[in-house]
Design a protein around this motif. Sequence first.
Motif, PDB file in Angstrom:
ATOM      1  N   UNK A 503      42.516  15.169  21.674  1.00 12.45           N
ATOM      2  CA  UNK A 503      41.838  14.644  22.640  1.00 12.45           C
ATOM      3  C   UNK A 503      41.469  13.140  21.658  1.00 12.45           C
ATOM      4  N   UNK A 504      41.339  13.632  19.953  1.00 10.81           N
ATOM      5  CA  UNK A 504      40.954  12.734  19.369  1.00 10.81           C
ATOM      6  C   UNK A 504      42.875  11.624  18.855  1.00 10.81           C
ATOM      7  N   UNK A 505      43.871  12.059  19.654  1.00 16.25           N
ATOM      8  CA  UNK A 505      45.008  10.866  19.019  1.00 16.25           C
ATOM      9  C   UNK A 505      45.332  10.606  20.695  1.00 16.25           C
ATOM     10  N   UNK A 506      44.811  10.778  21.952  1.00 13.45           N
ATOM     11  CA  UNK A 506      45.235   9.740  22.817  1.00 13.45           C
ATOM     12  C   UNK A 506      43.405   9.424  23.197  1.00 13.45           C
ATOM     13  N   UNK A 507      43.428   9.964  23.356  1.00 11.91           N
ATOM     14  CA  UNK A 507      41.452  10.122  23.413  1.00 11.91           C
ATOM     15  C   UNK A 507      40.376   8.841  22.241  1.00 11.91           C
ATOM     16  N   UNK A 531      51.291  19.465  31.370  1.00 17.93           N
ATOM     17  CA  UNK A 531      50.405  19.576  31.659  1.00 17.93           C
ATOM     18  C   UNK A 531      49.216  17.870  31.605  1.00 17.93           C
ATOM     19  N   UNK A 532      49.045  18.823  30.566  1.00 21.67           N
ATOM     20  CA  UNK A 532      47.661  18.437  30.023  1.00 21.67           C
ATOM     21  C   UNK A 532      48.302  16.918  28.981  1.00 21.67           C
ATOM     22  N   UNK A 533      48.726  17.090  28.627  1.00 22.88           N
ATOM     23  CA  UNK A 533      48.887  15.769  27.708  1.00 22.88           C
ATOM     24  C   UNK A 533      49.502  14.781  29.130  1.00 22.88           C
ATOM     25  N   UNK A 534      50.089  14.394  30.242  1.00 26.28           N
ATOM     26  CA  UNK A 534      50.559  14.198  31.189  1.00 26.28           C
ATOM     27  C   UNK A 534      49.482  13.937  31.744  1.00 26.28           C
ATOM     28  N   UNK A 537      47.453  10.965  28.997  1.00 34.39           N
ATOM     29  CA  UNK A 537      48.478   9.901  29.536  1.00 34.39           C
ATOM     30  C   UNK A 537      47.742   9.399  30.526  1.00 34.39           C
ATOM     31  N   UNK A 538      47.566   9.514  31.645  1.00 38.49           N
ATOM     32  CA  UNK A 538      47.459   8.964  33.089  1.00 38.49           C
ATOM     33  C   UNK A 538      45.757   8.545  33.138  1.00 38.49           C
ATOM     34  N   UNK A 539      44.815   9.242  32.203  1.00 38.22           N
ATOM     35  CA  UNK A 539      43.283   8.661  32.196  1.00 38.22           C
ATOM     36  C   UNK A 539      42.956   7.609  31.712  1.00 38.22           C
ATOM     37  N   UNK A 540      41.668   6.998  32.356  1.00 37.54           N
ATOM     38  CA  UNK A 540      41.795   5.952  32.165  1.00 37.54           C
ATOM     39  C   UNK A 540      41.133   5.799  29.958  1.00 37.54           C
ATOM     40  N   UNK A 541      41.033   6.616  29.532  1.00 36.79           N
ATOM     41  CA  UNK A 541      40.184   7.035  27.819  1.00 36.79           C
ATOM     42  C   UNK A 541      41.423   7.254  27.424  1.00 36.79           C
ATOM     43  N   UNK A 542      42.661   7.075  28.184  1.00 36.36           N
ATOM     44  CA  UNK A 542      44.188   6.132  27.259  1.00 36.36           C
ATOM     45  C   UNK A 542      43.705   5.223  26.564  1.00 36.36           C
ATOM     46  N   UNK A 543      42.703   3.878  27.406  1.00 39.20           N
ATOM     47  CA  UNK A 543      42.535   2.775  27.289  1.00 39.20           C
ATOM     48  C   UNK A 543      42.007   3.256  25.496  1.00 39.20           C
ATOM     49  N   UNK A 588      50.575  -4.402  23.676  1.00 39.90           N
ATOM     50  CA  UNK A 588      50.966  -2.836  23.180  1.00 39.90           C
ATOM     51  C   UNK A 588      50.683  -1.852  24.988  1.00 39.90           C
ATOM     52  N   UNK A 589      49.288  -2.756  25.038  1.00 41.08           N
ATOM     53  CA  UNK A 589      49.001  -2.193  26.455  1.00 41.08           C
ATOM     54  C   UNK A 589      50.542  -2.517  27.915  1.00 41.08           C
ATOM     55  N   UNK A 590      50.201  -2.890  27.993  1.00 39.79           N
ATOM     56  CA  UNK A 590      51.426  -3.738  28.861  1.00 39.79           C
ATOM     57  C   UNK A 590      52.817  -2.463  28.453  1.00 39.79           C
ATOM     58  N   UNK A 591      53.568  -2.492  27.183  1.00 37.08           N
ATOM     59  CA  UNK A 591      54.045  -2.251  27.111  1.00 37.08           C
ATOM     60  C   UNK A 591      54.013  -0.755  27.193  1.00 37.08           C
ATOM     61  N   UNK A 592      52.875   0.079  27.004  1.00 35.48           N
ATOM     62  CA  UNK A 592      52.873   1.456  27.700  1.00 35.48           C
ATOM     63  C   UNK A 592      52.945   1.715  28.571  1.00 35.48           C
TER      64      UNK A 592
END
Length: 833
Positions: A503-507, A531-534, A537-543, A588-592
């Motif tokens: 969570x501290x990595x992706x969020x 399943x959790x990683x996917x 990554x799809x959650x808005x907090x990934x921003x 970077x956001x667009x590449x991701x």
Amino acid sequence: MFMIGKYVALLFAFLACASSADAAADEAFFESVASMGFANTGCGAEPFEALLEKHCVHCHGPEKEKGDLRIDKLSRDFKAGVDSHHWAEALEKVNSGEMPPKEEPQPTQDEIAAFVISLDSRLKDGRAARMAARPAVAHYRLSRTEYQNTVYDLLGVRYDPTKPGELNEDTLWHGFERIGSELSLSPSHVDRYYRAAEIVLDRAFPAASVEPLKVRKTAAELYPSGGKDQQAALDQFGIKRPLRRVIYPGSAPAPIALSPGWLGAGIGPIHSGLYKVRIKASGIRPPGGQPAHLRIGAMGEAEMPLGEGGIGIDITAPEDSPEVYESELSLEMPKTLGFSVVASDEVKGLHFRRLFGSTIFTHSSETSLLTSPAFPQLFDGKGNGLYSLVLLDWVEWEGPLVSEAEKSRRTEVLPPDDATPEVVAEHLQRFAERAWRRPVKKGELERYLRFYRTEREAGEKTADAYRVALLGVLTSRHFIYIVEGDKVARERLTDSELASRLSYFLWSSMPDDALFTTAKGGMLKRDGLKEEVDRMLADGKANRFLDDFARQWLQLHRVGMFPPDKKLYPNYEAWLETSMKAEPVEFFRELFAKNLSVDGFIDSDWTMANARLCDFYGLPEPKTGGFQRVSLKPEDHRGGLLTMGAVLGLTSDGTRHRPVHRGVWLSEVVLGKTPPPPPANVPAVEPNPPQNPKATLREKIEAHRSDANCAACHAKIDPLGLAWDNYDAIGQWRTREKVAAGVGEDPLIEPSGLMPDGRAFKDATEFKRLLLEDRDKVARAFIEHLCTYALRRVLTVDDQDDLQLIEEEARKNQYRVKDIVRAVALSDLMRKR
């Protein structure tokens, strides 16, 4: 370069003879080496030390100490691992043929093979001992950004730790602000964490409910006396339109955007939070000039914008068709905000300023009504605007806003007023498990419950007494730190520790309820992880990850560190700098989002730009405000990270470009190789003497590196930076280098050079092509930076095998950015302590 690939595979399979008890196996091993064309050199220290003595010590020993490295002084105790990183670097350089340098006597392939096999053996043999010697428990303090996100996700509270007087600034390591070894805890930190926790609890559970307020101020109300005199003037000339307020570049902080009194008498910090601001406005833009950009920021004594946390709005509506613009802003109250227009065509002159605030003729059709030549002119005789201006009709504020989701995070935190001690303990345990991000035993909370009981016995209400226990939880090391490990050392993370690391990595924040539940059920070590990683990554907090990682990886904190000289770069201003900082993050956001290849980091036929960047780069301007994907042509001289104004500017000193610094940045950030620091007492490059012919910075650097102590490192660094000499200190394209002093015309740029491996390039375009040929190296460096960010520590030689597995997985997917991030999140490296 020595081609030794035929035995590389063997290096990852053999068992070192120094640790083997089977003499027959040893002999068979050396027979296999001999069959590949290498001499049987035995298995002692001789091959290892012999090559060092013969080819290394004379440059890295008592007589010389190139790169601040003494081979003879490096520890040979590979189990302790004091110098393992130096030995790993030596292994890589010898294995690749980079060392010894080509101008030095070269070892034979047999010598290289024996050395590489022997050193690799020592490193691998010591790995288990080095891993076992790690501390049983590791602590990684939350960065300020992570603390801010965590208290929001925990209690729905908006708190700004970067405000002066709040949490101490984080120590940076090569741009990263979350490396555990750098984030210490001092007495001043402790005091500020207590104050921060008190502020957070005050906002989560205010003494009295705070209802959102809405207030609107018209342009007339922003004038003294409600604009009566200005309205009378409009009436005198028969102008029927509403009164507007003119905001222009360089204006004194006169137009108030927000005053605490607007939202009620005595408004204080309890009203801090999220506010929505709406303005109705239009813009005027001079022919060939910049579009109007309105900033709402902290008031100051001098020019604005001032302070952090403001917002900027591109005002694209024409004067005849004003539009309503809306934005949200988190405010620490009480706050006074002001309007300012950010542009390089600043209006100057005290007399002009004094009159401008009273100007009422804000339409091009009204210029003929001006009766005094002393009155300031907004338009020329053809009705064209002379400056970038904003015409404000009204401003409206609403807040503080609290969403239902934010309210729900506080639900059931406080026990009922008549709660029994058992119920209070249950509430505190649930809160502590979320705050500490792991299962909590009841005994761990006894100290905090004792505080609660003491307060209750002193006559405090349940809620007030319970806040003391909550304060203890929020100031515990288990909240302030990410804690990994137990009293007894172990190799792997627990499920709850893995959940926090993910969570501290992706969020950049704590796990949510779904991740907590998955971890508690033991599913993260099975199919639940993918399943959790996917999902994450799809959650808005990934921003948050996209913002934080890009900013730290690319070292964007350095943008504006040396403000460009206004005389040399008059078109550089605050809006341009802010836009420059945002471009690589949005890129970077667009590449991701599109899951594009890391090749885009090096070159692309598009970028992400707003109106100000398009104006700066000479690109077609977007029709609406904000960042959009903009196509590029070869003649634009842009594409990829390396030609962005932010990257080119952060490696400059405010007056001139710095090729060496650009080379160091590229080596470190793009190729993952940090060059050694320069030797002490190296003289700086001197300015061009007035009586000498004008010389480029490149020519001065080439003379500078004639020093033998500088030549070796500069040969690897300088070409990486000189390739971008066509870009000045703020990233503008040029063909000649502007030299302030000297005889003759400004010299032509010469961006050609040789890569460290000898490949030639003639300009930045060919340089990028060569980098794309090295995409494996670029991808590997990106993976290493991601892992450094995710693990919160510096990588070591003991991580190399795990990094190799991530790289192989990424290669299968053509090095697509989102797939690489996913591969890191799912890697075995993420599960290890």
